[in-house]
Design a protein around this motif. Structure first.
Motif, PDB file in Angstrom:
ATOM      1  N   PHE A 103     -67.346 -63.583  -1.473  1.00  0.00           N
ATOM      2  CA  PHE A 103     -65.903 -63.374  -1.384  1.00  0.00           C
ATOM      3  C   PHE A 103     -65.564 -61.880  -1.349  1.00  0.00           C
ATOM      4  N   GLU A 104     -66.238 -61.120  -2.222  1.00  0.00           N
ATOM      5  CA  GLU A 104     -65.938 -59.681  -2.312  1.00  0.00           C
ATOM      6  C   GLU A 104     -66.255 -58.980  -0.995  1.00  0.00           C
ATOM      7  N   GLU A 105     -67.354 -59.403  -0.379  1.00  0.00           N
ATOM      8  CA  GLU A 105     -67.754 -58.817   0.912  1.00  0.00           C
ATOM      9  C   GLU A 105     -66.646 -59.024   1.956  1.00  0.00           C
ATOM     10  N   ILE A 106     -66.125 -60.252   1.992  1.00  0.00           N
ATOM     11  CA  ILE A 106     -65.082 -60.576   2.981  1.00  0.00           C
ATOM     12  C   ILE A 106     -63.769 -59.852   2.653  1.00  0.00           C
ATOM     13  N   PHE A 107     -63.395 -59.896   1.393  1.00  0.00           N
ATOM     14  CA  PHE A 107     -62.138 -59.244   0.986  1.00  0.00           C
ATOM     15  C   PHE A 107     -62.173 -57.749   1.293  1.00  0.00           C
TER      16      PHE A 107
END
Lengths: 259, 314
Positions: B56-60
């Protein structure tokens, strides 16, 4: 009855019913129940003129007869006796939907689980509701308690107050003697975790003649917070209607004699 | 340009949303799903990744979305036998929380979070029109439903806590039905062997997948933060549904189904008829969708129940 049901079909065919009413099942049920209503229980109605056309009401009645035939009689009377029939939604105890076959059949013929939200929704949709404020205690009486009203719950007065709907008090006389000798062992019922277990020598409903009295419309003040007085008033009204009805009732072998 | 992150993007409902959204200009869609997406749309960036804080952090951080449409339940498969159910539930709840925390951290402006009407439970004394403030009783009898109730509580708490910062819509739809939806109830409706009870006939509410996807897109407009039931004003008895889809369906008494479901789960297909579904086949769990209709006066359901079932049948 066909004419009455054609009126009801027009009234109820616009939407599917949120409580599972199926008018074709109700019509079939009435077809078979009407001869029993007319000839076996010889039901008579009084005060039907107190019900005005095109109005919704909250019918509040005494409960009697061990197997809730009173709800059937009142519902049938409101279809049979009125020029413009009322399909009243009887509010039934919460355990009823759990009974196999009976629960789904009751929903099909218009009964609804008795809770405040359901009742408010019924009235919001311009339909009338039938409440027995004594609950199962009123239904499951021993013979010694016949025609003596149990405590009324307050919910119906709150509902009438919120919805600004008039209450029609209803008294049913004669339904108690359908099962004339009954003993309810409260401890046994509690032990078996069932609301009612009538112990009786007769388990076949006897042809006790039934009279239904519709009283004058009662208005509950919509601004009131404490409705105890209204509940008490209505209980007294229904009790006096029962007492008057008992004096006028037709004779039956097992007629209950008032103390 | 509006950037929308959609979780569960391989699912049927997400694909319908993506199809509609990708036609619009000035919208960039980012999708994440642990499953492989069967469909590929132009202007959509797919990530086939496990649901975890890192993914999720990568995408955000890379895409900086301003809107999230959270359609999938974050679930972890029980691949390791030493993992107990409680541990998996804990993991699912933590990952859901991490996802919501990241949304907050990366200044999301709009969130649509998908819950379900199942949270209310199917109980014999349910009122016919369960409103959004009705108690969530699903997990009283069935621990399998604890997860959806807990996640719903997480969504609503998060929505109200951050209402000044994020406009959040939590949706509790009734049964979503359609060709692209492969949920348990659709499988049950279609199955010839999945029986109905002879002694019970609960009422169901159905919403077509296309109506549902249109509604999700309509919710992207600025409606008030809150929890909303999604259901048309139609109530269909289960036996009527089964009769239309499978005229020769099996009818059995209710007491025997518990035994049959256990046999089915051991032999044929494990999730053909989960244990908790039995209550939903006995008692009605019908909801009042009027609150959302007030918020979206221009929206209307285009498919009625007969059209929905015909679509499923064909």
């Amino acid at each position: 009855m066909k004419k009455k049901f054609s009126i009801l079909h027009k009234q109820f065919s616009k939407h599917t019913d949120p409580w599972g009413l199926d008018l074709s099942i109700l019509e079939t049920a009435y077809k078979y129940l009407l001869p029993i209503y007319n000839n076996y229980f010889k039901v008579r109605c009084f005060g039907i003129n107190n019900i005005k056309p095109n109005q919704k009401y909250l019918f509040v009645s005494n409960h009697s007869g061990q197997i809730a035939l009173d709800g059937v009689f009142i519902s049938m009377a409101l279809v049979k006796e009125l020029k413009k029939p009322i399909l009243v939604r009887s509010l039934v105890d919460r355990f009823v939907p759990e009974i196999p076959w009976i629960g789904q059949w009751m929903n099909s013929v218009g009964a609804v689980v008795g809770n405040r939200n359901n009742c408010l929704d019924i009235l919001k949709r311009n339909q009338s509701a039938l409440i027995f404020p004594e609950g199962t205690k009123g239904l499951a009486k021993s013979s010694t308690d016949y025609y003596q009203l149990k405590n009324f719950t307050q919910g119906f007065a709150k509902i009438a107050s919120i919805s600004k709907v008039k209450i029609i008090p209803v008294a049913l006389v004669g339904a108690e003697e359908i099962f004339p000798f009954v003993y309810q062992n409260k401890s046994l019922n509690k032990f078996l975790n069932i609301p009612t277990l009538p112990i009786s020598p007769f388990y076949l409903p006897l042809p006790s003649p039934v009279d239904i009295y519709f009283g004058k419309a009662y208005t509950v003040d919509s601004l009131k917070i404490n409705l105890n007085k209204d509940v008490k008033n209505l209980k007294n009204i229904i009790q006096s209607m029962i007492n008057k009805g008992l004096k006028k009732r037709r004779s039956f072998y097992f007629t209950y004699k008032q103390k | 340009m509006k950037k929308i992150l959609i979780t569960g993007c391989s699912g049927g409902l997400a694909q319908l949303c993506i199809k509609s959204l990708s036609k619009k200009q000035n919208i960039k869609i980012i999708g994440i799903d642990p499953r492989l997406s069967e469909y590929q749309h132009i202007n959509v960036t797919y990530y086939k990744k496990k649901y975890s804080r890192n993914s999720f952090e990568e995408i955000f951080s890379k895409h900086k979305p301003d809107t999230i449409i959270h359609l999938s339940r974050i679930g972890h498969k029980n691949t390791n036998p030493i993992f107990k159910k409680e541990k998996l539930l804990d993991l699912d709840l933590i990952t859901t929380k991490q996802f919501l925390d990241l949304a907050l951290q990366y200044n999301i402006k709009k969130a649509i979070l998908m819950s379900s009407f199942h949270v209310y439970g199917a109980l014999s004394d349910n009122p016919s029109m369960l409103t959004e403030d009705s108690p969530l009783k699903a997990s009283i009898k069935h621990s399998q439903l604890r997860e959806i109730v807990e996640i719903d509580y997480n969504f609503t708490n998060w929505a109200w806590k951050n209402q000044k910062q994020i406009n959040t819509t939590v949706l509790r739809p009734c049964n979503i039905i359609g060709k692209n939806i492969n949920n348990t109830i659709s499988q049950y409706f279609k199955s010839a062997i999945a029986p109905v009870f002879v002694d019970f006939n609960p009422l169901f509410q159905l919403v077509h997948e296309k109506d549902m996807s249109n509604l999700i897109i309509s919710c992207l407009s600025d409606i008030a933060t809150g929890v909303y039931n999604v259901a048309p004003y139609e109530f269909i008895p289960l036996k009527t549904i089964k009769k239309l889809l499978n005229p020769k369906h099996l009818s059995i008494p209710s007491f025997s189904l518990s035994i049959i479901t256990k046999i089915l789960s051991l032999t044929l297909k494990p999730n053909t008829l989960p244990d908790y579904l039995i209550d939903y086949l006995k008692f009605s769990s019908t909801i009042d969708g009027s609150l959302l209709q007030k918020q979206l006066p221009k929206f209307s359901f285009k498919y009625n129940w007969k059209e929905i079932l015909e679509d499923l049948k064909n």
